[in-house]
Design an enzyme around this catalytic site. Structure first.
Site, PDB file in Angstrom:
ATOM      1  CG  ASN A  29      -1.804   1.244   1.278  1.00 25.79           C
ATOM      2  OD1 ASN A  29      -1.336   2.357   1.019  1.00 25.79           O
ATOM      3  ND2 ASN A  29      -3.075   1.062   1.618  1.00 25.79           N
ATOM      4  CD  GLU A  56      -4.854   4.304   0.998  1.00 29.12           C
ATOM      5  OE1 GLU A  56      -4.282   3.857   2.007  1.00 29.12           O
ATOM      6  OE2 GLU A  56      -5.411   5.427   0.979  1.00 29.12           O
ATOM      7  CE1 TYR A 127      -6.858   0.647   1.055  1.00 25.10           C
ATOM      8  CE2 TYR A 127      -8.136   1.976  -0.474  1.00 25.10           C
ATOM      9  CZ  TYR A 127      -7.528   1.820   0.741  1.00 25.10           C
ATOM     10  OH  TYR A 127      -7.580   2.834   1.674  1.00 25.10           O
ATOM     11  CG  ASP A 170      -4.583  -2.178   3.017  1.00 23.84           C
ATOM     12  OD1 ASP A 170      -4.901  -2.922   3.973  1.00 23.84           O
ATOM     13  OD2 ASP A 170      -4.591  -0.930   3.078  1.00 23.84           O
ATOM     14  CG  ASN A 172      -7.744  -1.501   5.351  1.00 29.19           C
ATOM     15  OD1 ASN A 172      -6.891  -1.048   6.118  1.00 29.19           O
ATOM     16  ND2 ASN A 172      -8.094  -0.882   4.240  1.00 29.19           N
ATOM     17  CG  ASP A 272      -0.046   4.413   6.443  1.00 31.65           C
ATOM     18  OD1 ASP A 272       0.053   4.166   5.222  1.00 31.65           O
ATOM     19  OD2 ASP A 272      -1.117   4.780   6.970  1.00 31.65           O
ATOM     20  CG  HIS A 273       0.002  -0.046   4.478  1.00 27.70           C
ATOM     21  ND1 HIS A 273      -0.821  -1.107   4.791  1.00 27.70           N
ATOM     22  CD2 HIS A 273      -0.762   1.066   4.606  1.00 27.70           C
ATOM     23  CE1 HIS A 273      -2.032  -0.655   5.103  1.00 27.70           C
ATOM     24  NE2 HIS A 273      -2.015   0.660   5.006  1.00 27.70           N
TER      25      HIS A 273
END
Length: 282
Positions: A29, A56, A127, A170, A172, A272-273
């Site tokens: 991501n 993303e 995603y 991702d 999540n 952040d990933h």
DNA sequence: ATGGTGGATTGTCCA
């Protein structure tokens, strides 16, 4: 013939001698592919995955900076995008064909794209919606959309059983107790609630998917995401494993050498990933 | 319990 021509392209691929050919795949991501074009290039140059699945991208497809990726040897791409949000792309130095996309939960978001390699393997890049802050669909529409998205994924893979398929992205959701820094602390936090974990398991089971990362690394805490909001992500280490590599049972035995590149979280202007890797001898 | 940071966009929305 295919193997020979690939080898001749000089992509540092080697024949194992048993007719199988390894290819390495990564999922990441990227949180804006345009802002982080240099980081994507660095990953490609330093780690050389044959296929890199991004989520993303936050970019329309025609504004993805493909020129530098092409120059680095990644001359193939299958992508879906929209302005500002979401977006998925599969960069590859192996030929691949567009295998379509799905609009699960009818959100109209660019959250899935599939591609097929010449060896017959289909790659699904997902995603999954993050789901907002409150884990209750009655008060938080986004949480309901996340559950609906997973239910549609489940139904789709149930009705059209995938074969020779890899699913990455991702998702999540951090399903296991050792996929989060604190199981009890996160039971009511979106990404680790029991209902999400159950929905993810239903989706995985519907396709018969094997969790390749955990096949390779069955023990210990594993994280692929650390919040931007933590003061010192490395020291606090309050991570979650939100990014996954799955494969159908007909190819899961070919998978090995999974790794999560924690160091990438410490790169300048990071996502952040971090990337999750696996290699398949196929 | 709250707020913390980051990206796209230019108002806030999203994560």
């Amino acid at each position: 013939m295919v193997a020979t021509s690939r080898f001749a392209l000089g992509c540092a691929r080697s024949d194992l001698g048993d007719g199988s050919l390894p290819f390495t795949l990564a999922t990441w991501n990227i949180n804006s592919v345009r802002l982080r074009e240099p980081l994507v290039l660095k990953l490609l140059q330093d780690h050389g995955p044959d296929v890199l699945c991004l989520q993303e991208c936050k970019s329309p497809v025609d504004k993805i900076p493909t020129e530098a990726f092409h120059a680095a040897g990644y001359t193939h791409m299958v992508a879906r995008g929209q302005k500002g949000y979401n977006g998925v792309a599969i960069l590859s130095r192996l030929p691949l064909e567009d295998a379509g996309d799905q609009d699960f939960a009818t959100l109209g978001h660019a959250r899935h794209v599939a591609a097929k390699l010449e060896n017959g393997v289909t790659i699904h890049n997902f995603y999954v919606p993050a789901g907002g802050d409150v884990p209750d669909r009655e008060v938080n529409e986004k949480f309901g959309q996340k559950l609906d998205y997973l239910a549609d994924m489940r139904d789709w893979f149930h009705s059209d059983k995938p074969q020779k398929s890899i699913l990455v992205g991702d998702l999540n959701i951090a399903p296991r107790e050792d996929d989060v820094w604190g199981h009890k602390q996160l039971l009511k936090v979106v990404s680790h609630t029991p209902i999400e974990v159950e929905k993810l398991a239903e989706t995985q089971n519907a396709g018969g998917f094997v969790d390749i990362t955990r096949q390779d690394i069955p023990e210990g805490n594993l994280y692929s995401w650390w919040s931007y909001r933590a003061k010192d992500w490395d020291a606090a280490d309050k991570g979650r494993r939100l990014d996954h590599v799955w494969a159908t049972p007909d190819i899961s035995n070919a998978a090995h050498s999974s790794k999560i590149l924690r160091d990438v979280r410490g790169w300048e202007k990071p996502s952040d990933h971090v990337p999750v890797f696996a290699t398949f001898d196929l």
